[in-house]
Design a protein around this motif. Structure first.
Motif, PDB file in Angstrom:
ATOM      1  N   THR A 107       0.849  -1.180   0.000  1.00 42.05           N
ATOM      2  CA  THR A 107       0.000   0.000   0.000  1.00 42.05           C
ATOM      3  C   THR A 107       0.890   1.238   0.000  1.00 42.05           C
ATOM      4  O   THR A 107       1.877   1.307   0.729  1.00 42.05           O
ATOM      5  N   ASP A 150       0.725   4.180   1.290  1.00 47.31           N
ATOM      6  CA  ASP A 150       0.929   4.933   2.521  1.00 47.31           C
ATOM      7  C   ASP A 150       2.040   4.339   3.372  1.00 47.31           C
ATOM      8  O   ASP A 150       2.661   5.051   4.167  1.00 47.31           O
ATOM      9  N   ARG A 151       2.308   3.048   3.224  1.00 48.31           N
ATOM     10  CA  ARG A 151       3.362   2.405   4.026  1.00 48.31           C
ATOM     11  C   ARG A 151       4.647   2.194   3.233  1.00 48.31           C
ATOM     12  O   ARG A 151       5.600   1.629   3.745  1.00 48.31           O
ATOM     13  N   LYS A 185       9.124   6.819  -4.618  1.00 44.79           N
ATOM     14  CA  LYS A 185       7.832   7.311  -4.163  1.00 44.79           C
ATOM     15  C   LYS A 185       7.913   8.809  -3.893  1.00 44.79           C
ATOM     16  O   LYS A 185       6.997   9.574  -4.245  1.00 44.79           O
ATOM     17  N   TRP A 192      -3.779   7.065  -4.244  1.00 46.21           N
ATOM     18  CA  TRP A 192      -3.563   7.422  -2.845  1.00 46.21           C
ATOM     19  C   TRP A 192      -3.376   8.934  -2.698  1.00 46.21           C
ATOM     20  O   TRP A 192      -3.965   9.566  -1.809  1.00 46.21           O
ATOM     21  N   THR A 241      -5.505  11.811  -0.295  1.00 49.71           N
ATOM     22  CA  THR A 241      -4.809  12.210   0.926  1.00 49.71           C
ATOM     23  C   THR A 241      -4.018  13.482   0.649  1.00 49.71           C
ATOM     24  O   THR A 241      -3.884  13.935  -0.486  1.00 49.71           O
ATOM     25  N   PRO A 260      -0.473  14.052   1.717  1.00 46.57           N
ATOM     26  CA  PRO A 260       0.760  13.685   2.399  1.00 46.57           C
ATOM     27  C   PRO A 260       1.738  14.855   2.428  1.00 46.57           C
ATOM     28  O   PRO A 260       1.750  15.693   1.524  1.00 46.57           O
TER      29      PRO A 260
END
Length: 480
Positions: free
Chosen positions: A413, A415-416, A431, A471, A475, A477
């Motif tokens: 995923t 986010d991780r 990323k 994602w 979100t 981030p």
């Protein structure tokens, strides 16, 4: 300041990437006046995707690396369909086949490689051209010619069970052809795989409908009939596709007396035996670098752009660890680093019933190499360990099964996923780079691709790139 005159011979993947990297550092052309010469009449395209074109999964129109306005927009003097006639190293000029002459301060040879045709009776006609029912599989014209000549149900033979040959075979199978692969070694992809992995791969391909002939060489080609093999057997073929290997294109280098040993010899500054002439990509021979892969060419383009624009005079090319992926629908295979090591810690998992094989090579508790066939989760995790140099987990079996990740961070995923995790290995896109591109305005997948080039290499990172985009869309981030 007078711009430095840099002439690039070769408008393939290496030459195009080098030009892009130069303009990324020098968008206004204040440091470098760039001329790019390409013998092919097409704009630069992604050769990695030719197997997908052959299979019919993507059209040829989508493999281009540059749009029609690229040269005008970047100020590059682009000359396609033109070859080099001669180079004057003293006067520092390049004479071209259209009668023009280009002066240079630095010359970059990115001439790539050409298909090698084995000396089999009947493959080549008396005039030196390929026989009418023989084709190589190396460039876009080859791909187009093969597509024009095949039809569903036609028997096609592929000479060569290496990476390119198997990709061609899988693509032709996808078009409904009856495909036979003839390979002179006892197992497939012997440069990357050990015999056990090669055996599992052969079984997988046979299950898809490809006839595999191992340890056999072509003895004679008979037009309109097929191939006679060295054991006396016969393979019918309406078309023989030669994918038996490549040879570095060193004609220009040899004609001007540069040092050539398999390829054009270069040092860590990518200089040839003439310090004003550089070489990158398949035509270059650098210690410790495996020829025929895209990643070394693009790493070299980055280093040379740093040097010739003056952006980073300390840049050096130190070789690229080999990572190979078989781009064939229905087969998930990755081979990286050392795969034939005998003096290291080696763990294997052999599951031929389910067409799976994994081999992990470790040195000093770090991943030094691996073969992963049929374990996609493990391939992703092991490649990340290989890229980052993170200590391998004590539970080696968990890693082989894809149940262990560096620091436990990557779980599939976004986010991780760690900021420094490589999403697109071909283009060294992390990323963090995708996040930054999004924050800079690239707020959908096509924009991210344009900004970072993610997915434009082998294409295996497409799903991950799309997941990161989804994602980011939901979100906010913090930037890296």
């Amino acid at each position: 300041m007078t711009p430095r005159r840099v002439v690039v011979v070769g408008y393939g993947m290496a030459g195009a990437r080098f030009a892009d990297e130069v303009r990324r550092r020098d968008p206004g052309g204040e440091r470098v006046a760039l001329t790019v010469v390409g013998a092919e009449p097409h704009p630069a395209y992604n050769r990695v995707l030719l197997s997908a074109v052959l299979a019919g999964s993507i059209p040829a129109s989508l493999v281009g690396l540059h749009g029609p306005e690229w040269a005008a927009e970047t100020g590059v003097d682009l000359r396609v369909g033109v070859s080099v006639e001669s180079v004057d190293r003293v006067g520092r000029t390049v004479s071209l086949s259209d009668g023009s002459t280009v002066e240079y301060d630095s010359l970059v040879l990115a001439t790539g490689s050409c298909a090698w045709v084995p000396p089999v009776d009947g493959l080549v006609a008396e005039n030196g051209s390929l026989a009418p029912d023989v084709a190589t599989f190396r460039d876009l014209d080859d791909c187009t010619a093969i597509i024009d000549r095949v039809r569903p149900g036609a028997p096609i033979t592929v000479l060569g069970g290496g990476l390119l040959g198997l990709e061609a075979a899988r693509g032709l199978l996808g078009r409904g052809c009856l495909v036979t692969v003839v390979h002179p070694v006892g197992h497939l992809m012997e440069r990357q795989l050990d015999p056990a992995a090669g055996g599992v791969l052969a079984k997988t391909l046979a299950g898809l409908g490809i006839d595999i002939r191992l340890g056999r060489s072509a003895a004679q080609h008979v037009s309109g009939d097929g191939l006679k093999l060295d054991d006396g057997s016969h393979v019918p073929a309406e078309l023989v596709v030669v994918a038996a290997g490549t040879r570095a294109e060193v004609g220009v280098a040899e004609s001007i007396g540069l040092s050539v040993r398999g390829g054009i010899v270069v040092d860590d500054l990518l200089r040839t035996s003439d310090p004003r002439i550089h070489a990158i990509g398949d035509c270059a021979a650098h210690p410790g670098t495996v020829a025929g892969l895209v990643q070394p060419a693009w790493d070299q383009a980055v280093v040379l752009a740093d040097l010739l624009t003056g952006t980073n005079p300390a840049a050096r090319y130190r070789a690229t660890p080999p990572v190979t992926r078989l781009k064939a629908r229905g087969i998930d295979l990755a081979a990286l680093g050392e795969t034939h090591a005998e003096d290291a810690e080696v763990i294997t998992l052999h599951d031929p019933t389910r067409d799976r094989y994994a081999k992990l090579v470790l040195r000093e508790d770090r991943v030094a190499g691996a073969i992963v066939l049929g374990f996609p989760d493990a391939a992703a995790a092991i490649t990340e360990f290989f890229d980052t140099g993170a200590p391998a987990p004590t539970d080696r079996l968990a890693l082989l099964l894809g149940r262990a990740n560096p620091g436990g961070a990557q779980s599939g995923t976004p986010d991780r996923l760690p900021d420094d995790a490589l999403v697109c290995r071909c283009n060294t896109v992390t990323k963090a780079r995708l996040v930054q591109a999004w924050r800079d305005g690239a707020t959908d997948v096509p924009a991210l691709v344009a900004a970072t080039r993610a997915t434009t290499g082998c294409g295996t990172c497409t799903d991950t790139t799309r997941a990161v985009a989804d994602w980011l869309a939901t979100t906010s981030p913090e930037g890296p």
